[in-house]
Design a protein around this motif. Structure first.
Motif, PDB file in Angstrom:
ATOM      1  N   LEU A 120      10.776   2.254  -4.240  1.00  0.00           N
ATOM      2  CA  LEU A 120      11.479   2.582  -2.992  1.00  0.00           C
ATOM      3  C   LEU A 120      10.497   2.988  -1.906  1.00  0.00           C
ATOM      4  CD1 LEU A 120      14.582   4.528  -4.331  1.00  0.00           C
ATOM      5  CD2 LEU A 120      14.459   2.176  -3.530  1.00  0.00           C
ATOM      6  N   ASP A 121       9.413   3.657  -2.320  1.00  0.00           N
ATOM      7  CA  ASP A 121       8.381   4.068  -1.367  1.00  0.00           C
ATOM      8  C   ASP A 121       7.806   2.821  -0.685  1.00  0.00           C
ATOM      9  OD1 ASP A 121       6.542   5.507   0.032  1.00  0.00           O
ATOM     10  OD2 ASP A 121       5.359   6.162  -1.685  1.00  0.00           O
ATOM     11  N   MET A 122       7.556   1.785  -1.500  1.00  0.00           N
ATOM     12  CA  MET A 122       7.014   0.542  -0.946  1.00  0.00           C
ATOM     13  C   MET A 122       7.982  -0.036   0.086  1.00  0.00           C
ATOM     14  SD  MET A 122       5.884  -0.905  -4.663  1.00  0.00           S
ATOM     15  CE  MET A 122       5.047  -2.392  -4.276  1.00  0.00           C
ATOM     16  N   THR A 123       9.266  -0.098  -0.313  1.00  0.00           N
ATOM     17  CA  THR A 123      10.244  -0.721   0.575  1.00  0.00           C
ATOM     18  C   THR A 123      10.397   0.082   1.861  1.00  0.00           C
ATOM     19  OG1 THR A 123      11.369  -1.182  -1.487  1.00  0.00           O
ATOM     20  CG2 THR A 123      12.507  -1.838   0.509  1.00  0.00           C
ATOM     21  N   ARG A 124      10.489   1.418   1.734  1.00  0.00           N
ATOM     22  CA  ARG A 124      10.742   2.191   2.963  1.00  0.00           C
ATOM     23  C   ARG A 124       9.511   2.202   3.873  1.00  0.00           C
ATOM     24  NH1 ARG A 124      10.986   6.768  -1.030  1.00  0.00           N
ATOM     25  NH2 ARG A 124       9.042   7.931  -0.770  1.00  0.00           N
ATOM     26  N   THR A 125       8.303   2.088   3.277  1.00  0.00           N
ATOM     27  CA  THR A 125       7.116   2.049   4.135  1.00  0.00           C
ATOM     28  C   THR A 125       7.127   0.788   4.999  1.00  0.00           C
ATOM     29  OG1 THR A 125       5.917   3.221   2.406  1.00  0.00           O
ATOM     30  CG2 THR A 125       4.603   2.269   4.160  1.00  0.00           C
ATOM     31  N   ALA A 126       7.583  -0.337   4.400  1.00  0.00           N
ATOM     32  CA  ALA A 126       7.678  -1.579   5.180  1.00  0.00           C
ATOM     33  C   ALA A 126       8.638  -1.394   6.353  1.00  0.00           C
ATOM     34  CB  ALA A 126       8.138  -2.729   4.293  1.00  0.00           C
ATOM     35  N   ILE A 127       9.735  -0.643   6.117  1.00  0.00           N
ATOM     36  CA  ILE A 127      10.681  -0.391   7.213  1.00  0.00           C
ATOM     37  C   ILE A 127      10.072   0.586   8.222  1.00  0.00           C
ATOM     38  CG2 ILE A 127      13.015   0.443   7.791  1.00  0.00           C
ATOM     39  CD1 ILE A 127      12.870  -2.152   6.049  1.00  0.00           C
ATOM     40  N   ASN A 128       9.355   1.593   7.708  1.00  0.00           N
ATOM     41  CA  ASN A 128       8.728   2.558   8.633  1.00  0.00           C
ATOM     42  C   ASN A 128       7.862   1.861   9.669  1.00  0.00           C
ATOM     43  OD1 ASN A 128       9.870   4.677   7.248  1.00  0.00           O
ATOM     44  ND2 ASN A 128       8.026   5.257   6.131  1.00  0.00           N
ATOM     45  N   ILE A 129       7.008   0.936   9.210  1.00  0.00           N
ATOM     46  CA  ILE A 129       6.103   0.316  10.187  1.00  0.00           C
ATOM     47  C   ILE A 129       6.851  -0.714  11.051  1.00  0.00           C
ATOM     48  CG2 ILE A 129       4.000   0.745   8.817  1.00  0.00           C
ATOM     49  CD1 ILE A 129       4.788  -2.742   9.178  1.00  0.00           C
ATOM     50  N   THR A 179       0.814  -1.223   0.000  1.00  0.00           N
ATOM     51  CA  THR A 179       0.000   0.000   0.000  1.00  0.00           C
ATOM     52  C   THR A 179       0.846   1.271   0.000  1.00  0.00           C
ATOM     53  OG1 THR A 179      -0.038   0.042   2.413  1.00  0.00           O
ATOM     54  CG2 THR A 179      -1.871  -1.072   1.332  1.00  0.00           C
ATOM     55  N   SER A 180       2.129   1.169   0.295  1.00  0.00           N
ATOM     56  CA  SER A 180       3.005   2.357   0.415  1.00  0.00           C
ATOM     57  C   SER A 180       2.460   3.377   1.395  1.00  0.00           C
ATOM     58  CB  SER A 180       3.176   3.088  -0.913  1.00  0.00           C
ATOM     59  OG  SER A 180       3.820   2.317  -1.837  1.00  0.00           O
ATOM     60  N   SER A 181       1.739   2.960   2.390  1.00  0.00           N
ATOM     61  CA  SER A 181       1.209   3.944   3.320  1.00  0.00           C
ATOM     62  C   SER A 181       1.166   3.402   4.748  1.00  0.00           C
ATOM     63  CB  SER A 181      -0.188   4.382   2.872  1.00  0.00           C
ATOM     64  OG  SER A 181      -0.828   5.079   3.905  1.00  0.00           O
ATOM     65  N   SER A 182       1.944   4.028   5.635  1.00  0.00           N
ATOM     66  CA  SER A 182       1.927   3.606   7.037  1.00  0.00           C
ATOM     67  C   SER A 182       0.556   3.849   7.636  1.00  0.00           C
ATOM     68  CB  SER A 182       2.922   4.406   7.883  1.00  0.00           C
ATOM     69  OG  SER A 182       4.156   4.469   7.296  1.00  0.00           O
ATOM     70  N   ASN A 183      -0.071   4.960   7.239  1.00  0.00           N
ATOM     71  CA  ASN A 183      -1.389   5.281   7.797  1.00  0.00           C
ATOM     72  C   ASN A 183      -2.426   4.244   7.410  1.00  0.00           C
ATOM     73  OD1 ASN A 183      -0.762   7.563   9.145  1.00  0.00           O
ATOM     74  ND2 ASN A 183      -2.208   8.868   8.055  1.00  0.00           N
ATOM     75  N   GLY A 217      12.560   4.652   7.359  1.00  0.00           N
ATOM     76  CA  GLY A 217      12.852   4.321   5.957  1.00  0.00           C
ATOM     77  C   GLY A 217      12.876   5.578   5.111  1.00  0.00           C
ATOM     78  N   THR A 218      11.931   6.456   5.373  1.00  0.00           N
ATOM     79  CA  THR A 218      11.857   7.713   4.632  1.00  0.00           C
ATOM     80  C   THR A 218      13.089   8.568   4.940  1.00  0.00           C
ATOM     81  OG1 THR A 218       9.484   7.552   4.840  1.00  0.00           O
ATOM     82  CG2 THR A 218      10.357   9.678   4.174  1.00  0.00           C
ATOM     83  N   ALA A 219      13.504   8.562   6.196  1.00  0.00           N
ATOM     84  CA  ALA A 219      14.680   9.343   6.585  1.00  0.00           C
ATOM     85  C   ALA A 219      15.921   8.842   5.846  1.00  0.00           C
ATOM     86  CB  ALA A 219      14.888   9.247   8.091  1.00  0.00           C
ATOM     87  N   ALA A 269       2.010  13.255   7.178  1.00  0.00           N
ATOM     88  CA  ALA A 269       1.448  11.947   7.520  1.00  0.00           C
ATOM     89  C   ALA A 269       2.071  10.846   6.677  1.00  0.00           C
ATOM     90  CB  ALA A 269      -0.049  11.970   7.289  1.00  0.00           C
ATOM     91  N   GLY A 270       1.947   9.603   7.151  1.00  0.00           N
ATOM     92  CA  GLY A 270       2.497   8.471   6.404  1.00  0.00           C
ATOM     93  C   GLY A 270       1.583   8.029   5.280  1.00  0.00           C
ATOM     94  N   VAL A 271       1.676   8.714   4.151  1.00  0.00           N
ATOM     95  CA  VAL A 271       0.872   8.334   2.982  1.00  0.00           C
ATOM     96  C   VAL A 271       1.804   8.165   1.791  1.00  0.00           C
ATOM     97  CG1 VAL A 271      -1.281   9.385   3.754  1.00  0.00           C
ATOM     98  CG2 VAL A 271       0.380  10.757   2.525  1.00  0.00           C
ATOM     99  N   PRO A 272       1.348   7.549   0.693  1.00  0.00           N
ATOM    100  CA  PRO A 272       2.279   7.289  -0.413  1.00  0.00           C
ATOM    101  C   PRO A 272       2.936   8.559  -0.933  1.00  0.00           C
ATOM    102  CG  PRO A 272       0.245   6.094  -0.752  1.00  0.00           C
ATOM    103  CD  PRO A 272       0.034   6.973   0.433  1.00  0.00           C
ATOM    104  N   GLY A 273       4.215   8.456  -1.169  1.00  0.00           N
ATOM    105  CA  GLY A 273       4.936   9.528  -1.850  1.00  0.00           C
ATOM    106  C   GLY A 273       5.254  10.743  -1.004  1.00  0.00           C
ATOM    107  N   VAL A 274       4.865  10.742   0.252  1.00  0.00           N
ATOM    108  CA  VAL A 274       5.085  11.947   1.056  1.00  0.00           C
ATOM    109  C   VAL A 274       6.581  12.173   1.264  1.00  0.00           C
ATOM    110  CG1 VAL A 274       5.012  10.963   3.377  1.00  0.00           C
ATOM    111  CG2 VAL A 274       4.171  13.242   3.000  1.00  0.00           C
ATOM    112  N   GLY A 275       7.363  11.090   1.162  1.00  0.00           N
ATOM    113  CA  GLY A 275       8.810  11.213   1.303  1.00  0.00           C
ATOM    114  C   GLY A 275       9.400  12.212   0.322  1.00  0.00           C
ATOM    115  N   LEU A 276       8.837  12.276  -0.883  1.00  0.00           N
ATOM    116  CA  LEU A 276       9.363  13.210  -1.884  1.00  0.00           C
ATOM    117  C   LEU A 276       9.069  14.657  -1.500  1.00  0.00           C
ATOM    118  CD1 LEU A 276       8.666  11.547  -5.339  1.00  0.00           C
ATOM    119  CD2 LEU A 276      10.806  11.701  -4.067  1.00  0.00           C
TER     120      LEU A 276
HETATM  121  N1  ASP Z   1       4.892   6.147   2.144  1.00  0.00           N
HETATM  122  C1  ASP Z   1       5.634   6.349   3.346  1.00  0.00           C
HETATM  123  C2  ASP Z   1       4.788   5.993   4.551  1.00  0.00           C
HETATM  124  O1  ASP Z   1       3.589   6.031   4.496  1.00  0.00           O
HETATM  125  C3  ASP Z   1       6.116   7.749   3.478  1.00  0.00           C
HETATM  126  C4  ASP Z   1       7.088   8.033   2.380  1.00  0.00           C
HETATM  127  O2  ASP Z   1       8.266   7.763   2.558  1.00  0.00           O
HETATM  128  O3  ASP Z   1       6.687   8.500   1.317  1.00  0.00           O
HETATM  129  O4  ASP Z   1       5.316   5.624   5.566  1.00  0.00           O
END
Ligand code: ASP
Length: 424
Positions: A382-391, A269-273, A308-310, A348-355
């Motif tokens: 990368l968004d998918m991968t880092r979101t998995a690490i975020n959670i 989902t690429s979204s922690s939220n 992951g985003t960091a 918030a943790g939503v797709p693409g917010v890292g950019l």
């Molecule tokens: N998609 C990431 C999240 O929801 C945030 C991001 O890195 O874009 O955790």
């Protein structure tokens, strides 16, 4: 008659993921572009979105109800403050370590040097958040608007306040607590119902990405991607186990075996939220954390803790500086750490917010925003991968805090057969 062994839901989710990758690849390699697009539009995209909508619809009610109950169960401000302090300590320290790993690895591998990539399209940068506003805006003027707009920090604020009020008047609040407890069970049951669709939803989400983008777009940026993924792995499989071992002595391999269903959902989902309902259910039913802890740590983590985003911010900053031949100083490094941490609290943790966060970081240290155009094409994966690490980071902190507060069921943590399908 011997009982036939059936596959569990988590195994089916994994199968959905694998099937999505295979089908997506076959489609991308063998089908003409038009046919490919038709399948994405009529099959993969709707399947993915139905699942995504389904879990997102439960996020706000789940956080509101379970955090109110969780706070009421903790009851006293002292304990709440202690849990909050520990949680923030882990969140902030892991984020700072994450950016440092990203920076260090990127400085060693030097992605982007000698590269001349045409910049595709522009990128609208986000405005740097004014630091005080981040804190002031945690207090909403209208709780319903906070819920409608999914402003998580505000919802968290309302729930904690309600929970404290409930705890301060146990007799008068009894009827409401009963209603909330019942609602909590019903919402968790609904999460379970939506999760039955997860294998198909995950299939759709993954197949759409792979069939749509193929692998060719990644080739010029392999070094950058390798660097981000490498740093993500170091962080997840060295730093998190180190924290776990230091503070809990729990087995890190068991930890990852317990949380992988949540990682797959976050990945697709690429979204922690959006993953929150699943992350919370994994914390309760597979990790053994108690609701009084995870109802607080997880929604907070999905909003402000993005290791992951960091990492991506650290690597991307070095990469873009290299592409433009700009040298970074120690001062720049410190600004990135500060900005990336602040930006992660404010978004918030939503797709693409890292950019969007990256654009704030680049603006802060004076790097060209156009650099983001270069990495845009590969950011989805990368968004998918880092979101998995975020959670995973949120769940690691939850485990540490729950264990240290004795709000933890160690037997369940190590149990092979999890109590996943229990009703009550
Ligand atoms: N998609 C990431 C999240 O929801 C945030 C991001 O890195 O874009 O955790």
């Amino acid at each position: 008659m011997p009982q036939r062994k059936t596959l569990g839901l988590t195994a089916w989710i994994l199968i959905g993921l694998g099937a999505g990758i295979i089908v997506g690849l076959i489609q991308y390699l063998l089908l003409p572009k038009e046919a490919n697009e038709v399948i994405i539009k009529w099959v993969h995209d709707p399947l993915g979105r139905i699942f995504l909508n389904g879990i997102r619809l439960l996020v706000v009610p789940l956080v509101l109800v379970s955090l109110t109950l969780g706070t009421a169960a903790i009851g006293d401000l002292n304990k709440l403050g202690r849990i909050g302090g520990k949680t923030m300590g882990i969140y902030l320290s892991t984020t700072a370590i994450a950016i440092t790993i990203g920076f260090t690895l990127a400085s060693l591998i030097r992605p982007g040097t000698g590269l001349s990539i045409p910049i595709e399209g522009g990128f609208e940068g986000g405005q740097s958040p004014f630091m005080m506003d981040i804190f002031v805006n945690i207090v909403p003027t209208n709780p319903f608007r906070a819920m409608v707009e999914g402003e998580m920090l505000q919802v968290i604020f309302v729930a904690i306040m309600a929970g404290l009020a409930i705890a301060s008047m146990p007799n008068r609040s009894k009827p409401l607590v009963k209603v909330l407890e019942s609602a909590d069970h019903i919402i968790q049951k609904m999460v379970g119902m939506i999760m039955l669709f997860a294998p198909i939803g995950v299939f759709g989400l993954i197949a759409e990405v792979i069939a749509g983008e193929g692998l060719a777009v990644f080739v010029p940026l392999l070094k950058y991607m390798g660097c981000v993924v490498g740093a993500l792995f170091i962080h997840a499989f060295i730093i998190y186990p180190a924290y776990l071992f230091m503070f809990t002595k729990l087995n890190p391999i068991r930890f990852f075996a317990n949380i992988y269903p949540a990682m797959i959902v976050a990945f697709s989902t690429s979204s922690s939220n959006a993953s929150l309902p699943v992350t919370m259910s994994v914390a309760e039913k597979r990790l053994g954390a108690k609701e009084s802890v995870y109802s607080f740590t997880l929604p907070l983590g999905a909003t402000i803790n993005m290791d992951g985003t960091a990492i991506m911010q650290g690597v991307a900053t070095v990469f873009i500086a290299n592409v433009y031949g700009i040298d970074l100083t120690i001062g720049n490094f410190l600004s990135v750490v500060l900005m990336a941490t602040l930006a992660s609290i404010g978004t918030a943790g939503v797709p693409g917010v890292g950019l969007i966060m990256l654009s704030m970081v680049l603006a802060e240290i004076g790097l060209p925003l156009e650099g983001i155009g270069i990495i845009l094409g590969v950011d989805r994966l990368l968004d998918m991968t880092r979101t998995a690490i975020n959670i995973s980071g949120d769940l690691m902190a939850t485990t540490v805090v729950a264990k240290s507060e004795n709000e933890f069921d160690e037997e369940l943590f190590y149990a092979k057969n999890k109590r996943e399908d229990e009703d009550e």
